[in-house]
Design a protein around this motif. Structure first.
Motif, PDB file in Angstrom:
ATOM      1  N   PHE A  71     -83.001 -18.128 -16.023  1.00 23.67           N
ATOM      2  CA  PHE A  71     -83.358 -17.703 -14.672  1.00 23.67           C
ATOM      3  C   PHE A  71     -82.514 -18.430 -13.632  1.00 23.67           C
ATOM      4  CE2 PHE A  71     -87.676 -16.589 -16.537  1.00 23.67           C
ATOM      5  CZ  PHE A  71     -87.508 -15.215 -16.400  1.00 23.67           C
ATOM      6  N   GLU A  72     -82.288 -19.733 -13.858  1.00 19.85           N
ATOM      7  CA  GLU A  72     -81.476 -20.524 -12.943  1.00 19.85           C
ATOM      8  C   GLU A  72     -80.037 -20.011 -12.903  1.00 19.85           C
ATOM      9  OE1 GLU A  72     -80.197 -23.614 -10.375  1.00 19.85           O
ATOM     10  OE2 GLU A  72     -82.250 -23.014 -10.913  1.00 19.85           O
ATOM     11  N   LYS A  73     -79.528 -19.633 -14.063  1.00 19.93           N
ATOM     12  CA  LYS A  73     -78.154 -19.124 -14.142  1.00 19.93           C
ATOM     13  C   LYS A  73     -78.023 -17.768 -13.453  1.00 19.93           C
ATOM     14  CE  LYS A  73     -73.943 -19.247 -16.092  1.00 19.93           C
ATOM     15  NZ  LYS A  73     -72.954 -20.327 -15.866  1.00 19.93           N
ATOM     16  N   VAL A  74     -78.996 -16.909 -13.667  1.00 21.15           N
ATOM     17  CA  VAL A  74     -78.959 -15.574 -13.073  1.00 21.15           C
ATOM     18  C   VAL A  74     -79.170 -15.621 -11.563  1.00 21.15           C
ATOM     19  CG1 VAL A  74     -80.195 -13.367 -12.965  1.00 21.15           C
ATOM     20  CG2 VAL A  74     -79.619 -14.365 -15.174  1.00 21.15           C
ATOM     21  N   ASP A  75     -80.130 -16.448 -11.131  1.00 18.59           N
ATOM     22  CA  ASP A  75     -80.459 -16.525  -9.705  1.00 18.59           C
ATOM     23  C   ASP A  75     -81.194 -17.841  -9.438  1.00 18.59           C
ATOM     24  OD1 ASP A  75     -81.388 -16.302  -7.119  1.00 18.59           O
ATOM     25  OD2 ASP A  75     -82.198 -14.295  -7.347  1.00 18.59           O
ATOM     26  N   PRO A  76     -80.509 -18.809  -8.846  1.00 16.15           N
ATOM     27  CA  PRO A  76     -81.127 -20.112  -8.570  1.00 16.15           C
ATOM     28  C   PRO A  76     -82.346 -20.036  -7.663  1.00 16.15           C
ATOM     29  CG  PRO A  76     -78.738 -20.227  -8.322  1.00 16.15           C
ATOM     30  CD  PRO A  76     -79.088 -18.771  -8.443  1.00 16.15           C
ATOM     31  N   ASN A  77     -82.529 -18.918  -6.971  1.00  8.48           N
ATOM     32  CA  ASN A  77     -83.663 -18.782  -6.045  1.00  8.48           C
ATOM     33  C   ASN A  77     -84.937 -18.290  -6.725  1.00  8.48           C
ATOM     34  OD1 ASN A  77     -82.255 -19.591  -3.642  1.00  8.48           O
ATOM     35  ND2 ASN A  77     -81.218 -17.594  -3.671  1.00  8.48           N
ATOM     36  N   LEU A  78     -84.850 -17.912  -7.994  1.00 14.09           N
ATOM     37  CA  LEU A  78     -86.051 -17.507  -8.717  1.00 14.09           C
ATOM     38  C   LEU A  78     -86.958 -18.724  -8.905  1.00 14.09           C
ATOM     39  CD1 LEU A  78     -84.608 -15.145 -11.483  1.00 14.09           C
ATOM     40  CD2 LEU A  78     -85.970 -14.481  -9.489  1.00 14.09           C
ATOM     41  N   LYS A  79     -88.257 -18.514  -8.753  1.00 21.17           N
ATOM     42  CA  LYS A  79     -89.231 -19.595  -8.891  1.00 21.17           C
ATOM     43  C   LYS A  79     -90.070 -19.379 -10.141  1.00 21.17           C
ATOM     44  CE  LYS A  79     -89.520 -20.442  -3.900  1.00 21.17           C
ATOM     45  NZ  LYS A  79     -90.415 -20.466  -2.713  1.00 21.17           N
ATOM     46  N   VAL A 105     -92.797 -15.772 -13.066  1.00 20.32           N
ATOM     47  CA  VAL A 105     -91.510 -15.879 -12.394  1.00 20.32           C
ATOM     48  C   VAL A 105     -91.537 -14.982 -11.166  1.00 20.32           C
ATOM     49  CG1 VAL A 105     -90.458 -14.084 -13.856  1.00 20.32           C
ATOM     50  CG2 VAL A 105     -88.994 -15.724 -12.649  1.00 20.32           C
ATOM     51  N   GLU A 106     -91.000 -15.497 -10.063  1.00 22.71           N
ATOM     52  CA  GLU A 106     -91.089 -14.777  -8.797  1.00 22.71           C
ATOM     53  C   GLU A 106     -89.759 -14.863  -8.058  1.00 22.71           C
ATOM     54  OE1 GLU A 106     -94.219 -14.536  -4.996  1.00 22.71           O
ATOM     55  OE2 GLU A 106     -94.342 -16.173  -6.465  1.00 22.71           O
TER      56      GLU A 106
END
Length: 285
Positions: free
Chosen positions: A62-70, A90-91
């Protein structure tokens, strides 16, 4: 064994390559019907029983795809799970969640299956002092994930690859002209190249064990395809001269009997090559 930094790099390579393979030039299904501004939330649903593995891996994806995902983690790696549990939420950007979905599920389902299988062996060996090891019989390209899952399940990792430990098996021994020659040539090679690698040697019978012990300097003897009686004899002969490992078709049903022979380790390729993925699902909320 490889260092933590090397292992971390292996995981990073797996994630990068998997995203390249799955996403390519773009997730056109999501791009076609979901606005880039759309936000969403999804939950990782457990639909099976076993041991959870791959949450930390999912975090990295998730961090690799989009660091803004929580990510809100409910269950950690190694937790026992049952049908109906929620592992995490995940949001964030809906497109990003969908882009990461399949890689997260593929990794976690495989890792959870391996962790579950490993845990079964660990419980079977409880109280014997014998530890369960994985092997190099892993899925090409994702070995680090599978060995990570073994650790989560309570097992131990054998060598990671051909470069981090010497392991002289039957073909090495035969090509080298015998077990004694194979060991002698190996020691010369390590000295000549200033390498500090542990040596494991496979033994096919008691005579080879005697030859191995005569050469000395061996980290572990692999007692391969011995029956219970032969294994007990081998362990007695080896004593405390080096560590011992049983292998060769050892199943969950036979593992404890081999452990009771007194070996330090049992290695099983079944931990990674004979598992069925646990059923997990990422569902929008």
């Amino acid at each position: 064994m490889i260092s933590a930094a090397q292992f971390d790099k292996e995981i990073e390579n797996i994630i990068s390559n998997a995203i390249r393979e799955d996403v390519g030039e773009g997730d056109h299904s999501s791009l076609a019907c979901i606005p880039s501004s759309s936000k969403g939330k999804a939950q990782l649903l457990v639909k099976d029983n076993g041991i959870l593995a791959g949450v930390a891996f999912a975090q990295r994806v998730f961090e690799k795809v989009d660091p803004n995902l929580k990510l809100e983690i409910i269950l950690k790696d190694g937790a026992p799970i049952k049908n109906g549990d929620v592992a995490f939420y995940v949001e964030g950007a809906s497109q990003s969640i969908l882009k990461a979905e399949r890689l997260v599920l593929n990794g976690m389902q495989r890792m959870s299956a391996i962790a579950t299988k490993t845990k079964e062996f660990v419980e079977k060996l409880e109280g014997t002092g014998t530890k369960i090891l994985d092997t190099r019989k892993t899925t090409p390209g994702i070995r680090a994930l599978e060995k990570w899952a073994v650790k989560i399940g309570g097992g131990e990792n054998h060598r990671f690859a051909l470069y981090d430990m010497i392991m002289l098996k039957d073909n090495h021994i035969d090509f080298a002209g015998g077990v004694a020659k194979a060991i002698q040539k190996t020691k010369d090679y390590l000295k000549r190249n200033n390498l500090d690698l542990k040596i494991i040697v496979e033994a096919r019978d008691m005579q080879e064990i005697k030859e191995i012990l005569n050469e000395g300097g061996i980290y572990r003897i692999l007692i391969d395809n011995f029956n219970y009686t032969e294994t007990k004899q081998a362990v007695k002969l080896i004593g405390d001269q080096c560590l011992t490992e049983s292998s060769g078709g050892i199943t969950l049903e036979s593992a404890r009997k081999y452990a009771e022979c007194g070996v330090d380790y049992i290695s099983s390729g079944a931990l990674t090559h004979s598992v069925y993925n646990l059923d997990l699902s990422l569902k929008a909320m």
